[in-house]
Design a protein around this motif. Structure first.
Motif, PDB file in Angstrom:
ATOM      1  N   LEU A 297       0.796  -1.213  -0.186  1.00  0.00           N
ATOM      2  CA  LEU A 297       0.293  -0.014  -0.071  1.00  0.00           C
ATOM      3  C   LEU A 297       0.910   1.300  -0.042  1.00  0.00           C
ATOM      4  O   LEU A 297       0.483   2.247  -0.535  1.00  0.00           O
ATOM      5  CB  LEU A 297      -0.922   0.028   1.267  1.00  0.00           C
ATOM      6  CG  LEU A 297      -2.053  -0.858   1.171  1.00  0.00           C
ATOM      7  CD1 LEU A 297      -2.813  -0.951   2.706  1.00  0.00           C
ATOM      8  CD2 LEU A 297      -3.031  -0.471   0.018  1.00  0.00           C
ATOM      9  N   LEU A 300       1.980   1.811  -3.442  1.00  0.00           N
ATOM     10  CA  LEU A 300       0.873   2.532  -4.273  1.00  0.00           C
ATOM     11  C   LEU A 300       0.818   3.906  -4.066  1.00  0.00           C
ATOM     12  O   LEU A 300       0.755   4.871  -4.881  1.00  0.00           O
ATOM     13  CB  LEU A 300      -0.172   1.826  -4.170  1.00  0.00           C
ATOM     14  CG  LEU A 300      -0.473   0.171  -4.511  1.00  0.00           C
ATOM     15  CD1 LEU A 300      -1.940  -0.337  -4.031  1.00  0.00           C
ATOM     16  CD2 LEU A 300      -0.534   0.224  -6.255  1.00  0.00           C
ATOM     17  N   LEU A 301       0.905   4.307  -2.803  1.00  0.00           N
ATOM     18  CA  LEU A 301       0.627   5.869  -2.657  1.00  0.00           C
ATOM     19  C   LEU A 301       1.848   6.664  -2.917  1.00  0.00           C
ATOM     20  O   LEU A 301       1.871   7.716  -3.458  1.00  0.00           O
ATOM     21  CB  LEU A 301       0.588   6.091  -0.955  1.00  0.00           C
ATOM     22  CG  LEU A 301      -0.884   5.848  -0.450  1.00  0.00           C
ATOM     23  CD1 LEU A 301      -0.831   5.926   0.949  1.00  0.00           C
ATOM     24  CD2 LEU A 301      -1.961   6.776  -0.929  1.00  0.00           C
ATOM     25  N   TRP A 308      -3.519  10.528  -8.266  1.00  0.00           N
ATOM     26  CA  TRP A 308      -5.038   9.863  -8.439  1.00  0.00           C
ATOM     27  C   TRP A 308      -6.027  10.734  -8.320  1.00  0.00           C
ATOM     28  O   TRP A 308      -6.216  11.683  -7.565  1.00  0.00           O
ATOM     29  CB  TRP A 308      -4.938   8.844  -7.146  1.00  0.00           C
ATOM     30  CG  TRP A 308      -4.469   7.349  -7.646  1.00  0.00           C
ATOM     31  CD1 TRP A 308      -4.428   6.953  -8.757  1.00  0.00           C
ATOM     32  CD2 TRP A 308      -3.885   6.400  -6.670  1.00  0.00           C
ATOM     33  NE1 TRP A 308      -3.977   5.563  -8.707  1.00  0.00           N
ATOM     34  CE2 TRP A 308      -3.678   5.423  -7.654  1.00  0.00           C
ATOM     35  CE3 TRP A 308      -3.756   6.387  -5.263  1.00  0.00           C
ATOM     36  CZ2 TRP A 308      -3.355   4.176  -6.809  1.00  0.00           C
ATOM     37  CZ3 TRP A 308      -3.177   5.259  -4.847  1.00  0.00           C
ATOM     38  CH2 TRP A 308      -3.138   3.998  -5.537  1.00  0.00           C
ATOM     39  N   THR A 312      -9.944   7.501  -4.891  1.00  0.00           N
ATOM     40  CA  THR A 312      -8.931   6.500  -4.814  1.00  0.00           C
ATOM     41  C   THR A 312      -8.003   6.719  -3.753  1.00  0.00           C
ATOM     42  O   THR A 312      -7.512   5.931  -3.024  1.00  0.00           O
ATOM     43  CB  THR A 312      -8.573   6.186  -6.381  1.00  0.00           C
ATOM     44  OG1 THR A 312      -9.499   6.039  -7.237  1.00  0.00           O
ATOM     45  CG2 THR A 312      -7.555   5.019  -6.307  1.00  0.00           C
ATOM     46  N   VAL A 316      -6.878   4.335  -0.283  1.00  0.00           N
ATOM     47  CA  VAL A 316      -5.722   4.013  -0.079  1.00  0.00           C
ATOM     48  C   VAL A 316      -5.231   4.352   1.128  1.00  0.00           C
ATOM     49  O   VAL A 316      -4.388   3.574   1.857  1.00  0.00           O
ATOM     50  CB  VAL A 316      -4.580   4.103  -1.350  1.00  0.00           C
ATOM     51  CG1 VAL A 316      -3.413   3.169  -1.214  1.00  0.00           C
ATOM     52  CG2 VAL A 316      -5.367   3.118  -2.468  1.00  0.00           C
ATOM     53  N   ALA A 319      -6.836   2.818   4.218  1.00  0.00           N
ATOM     54  CA  ALA A 319      -6.573   1.370   4.376  1.00  0.00           C
ATOM     55  C   ALA A 319      -5.155   1.321   5.005  1.00  0.00           C
ATOM     56  O   ALA A 319      -4.963   0.431   5.770  1.00  0.00           O
ATOM     57  CB  ALA A 319      -6.435   0.943   2.990  1.00  0.00           C
ATOM     58  N   LEU A 320      -3.964   2.216   4.318  1.00  0.00           N
ATOM     59  CA  LEU A 320      -3.009   2.239   4.925  1.00  0.00           C
ATOM     60  C   LEU A 320      -2.778   2.647   6.476  1.00  0.00           C
ATOM     61  O   LEU A 320      -2.138   1.822   7.210  1.00  0.00           O
ATOM     62  CB  LEU A 320      -1.778   2.950   4.157  1.00  0.00           C
ATOM     63  CG  LEU A 320      -0.363   3.287   4.589  1.00  0.00           C
ATOM     64  CD1 LEU A 320       0.176   2.031   4.672  1.00  0.00           C
ATOM     65  CD2 LEU A 320       0.512   4.149   3.651  1.00  0.00           C
TER      66      LEU A 320
END
Length: 402
Positions: A297, A300-301, A308, A312, A316, A319-320
């Protein structure tokens, strides 16, 4: 699975749940201040005239004080018991926070914050022992997972309360709130906490068992992996709100509310991770899996956070925020079980020192990284720490049930 702590929880009835509630509430009140200061970065920059790097230094002061005092509080817990340490530490923290209400400037505020953090270290050293001492091994993962929700719950309380209090009443209004929390919990733990029963010392002449650090590196590796996992947690915890306000142009209050959702998810993840560890009979195998998820994660960030679509990036980020906090209870439980009841206070003190050293370094360093290279670089650094933790978690720990 180790059985260092006594399984007194099986005979504790409802008392063990009261001790769990008190330990969790005491830690939550302490962490609302220690780890809630990042939510005051906007008002600190405005009212005290600080840039982001200097504000990060001020935010780190409580954790600096905390890590300097942790081992001493752990040794005091092993010697004098949990109730004395919890009550006296919270009372001293209340006095230091009261002092912070009376001063201004980076140096004096930093000093008061550091003293309050040092006093609050008593809660980190003693409340975990209260919980683990009252619960049997097959319930410790869940119990410690619930107790370790105190970190995200403290951040949640701060995220919900501090931005609106600061907006309405300034920095001192927010500090009055955490001072009152500390005072209330000092009274409650002094009146209600009962030290868990401990097995007698063993060895020649009834001496204390030898140090669990003497012959194995397992504890040190758990300490190291836990400290590495703090970096992504504090990257998103300390600068998630600033990312939302500076990059996504959210208001501080709205950003604080969203980060509160993330801290609620973090609390749920800690409980889930603890239950998972009880079910599989291992603390560290779930920890490795969760470290992989946190690293992914964060990567991804690092690659897409600033480009993004808003929805979205927010998903994320939240979630992180949740998963990066999920491993803390697992590492604490494994350390206490390996150390045993006569060394758990000091071992948990060492564990807290490593984690809070990382926590004290993260805000100023990440602030400097963001200033010079942007949020992508900061999240990439967080990913690197999570992936390194996978290698540091003891490979052979699963063979002894951890």
């Amino acid at each position: 699975m180790g059985s260092g702590q006594s399984a007194s929880g099986t005979d504790g009835g409802n008392r063990r749940w009261l001790m769990l509630a008190l330990g969790t509430a005491a830690q939550t009140s302490s962490f609302a201040f220690v780890y809630g200061l990042p939510y005051l970065i906007p008002v600190l920059r405005r009212s005290e005239g600080l840039d982001l790097a200097r504000a990060g230094i001020l935010v780190a002061c409580p954790t600096v004080g905390l890590l300097l005092a942790l081992y001493a509080w752990g040794a005091a817990t092993d010697r004098y018991g949990e109730r004395v340490v919890l009550g006296s530490g919270l009372a001293l923290s209340t006095l230091a926070l009261t002092g912070a209400l009376l001063v201004h400037g980076l140096v004096l505020l930093g000093l008061m914050f550091a003293l309050a953090g040092a006093a609050g270290a008593s809660v980190s050293a003693a409340s975990g022992r209260v919980v683990l001492g009252w619960f049997a091994p097959e319930q410790r993962g869940l119990a410690m997972g619930i107790r370790q929700t105190s970190t995200p719950l403290g951040m949640l309380v701060a995220a919900v309360s501090m931005p609106p209090l600061a907006a309405a009443y300034g920095l001192r209004g927010a500090l009055v709130f955490v001072t009152a929390l500390s005072a209330v919990m000092a009274v409650l733990v002094a009146a209600l906490v009962v030290d868990p029963p401990r097995p007698p010392a063993v060895g020649p002449g009834g001496s204390r068992p030898p140090s669990p650090y003497r012959h194995a590196a397992t504890l040190w590796r758990i300490h190291g992996s836990a400290a590495l996992m703090v970096w992504p947690q504090f990257t998103v915890g300390a600068f998630g709100l600033v990312f939302l306000t500076d990059v996504r142009h959210w208001s501080p209050v709205a950003a604080g509310q969203l980060m509160a959702v993330g801290q609620g998810l973090a609390a749920a993840c800690r409980i889930g991770a603890g239950s998972w560890s009880d079910a599989v009979g291992s603390r560290l195998r779930p920890m490795r899996v969760l470290a992989v998820a946190v690293g992914a994660l964060s990567l991804l960030l690092a690659g897409f956070a600033e480009w993004w679509p808003a929805a979205t990036a927010v998903v994320v980020l939240i979630a992180l925020c949740g998963l990066s906090a999920s491993t803390n209870g697992l590492s604490f439980t494994s350390v206490a079980e390996l150390a045993g009841p006569h060394w758990a206070g000091r071992a948990l003190g060492v564990q807290n020192i490593g984690q809070n050293l990382t926590a004290s370094l993260a805000p100023p360093v990440v602030g400097a990284i963001i200033t010079s290279a942007g949020y992508g670089a900061a999240f990439a650094c967080a990913a690197g720490c999570a992936l390194a933790a996978i290698a540091v978690v003891p490979v052979n720990a699963a063979q002894v049930g951890l």
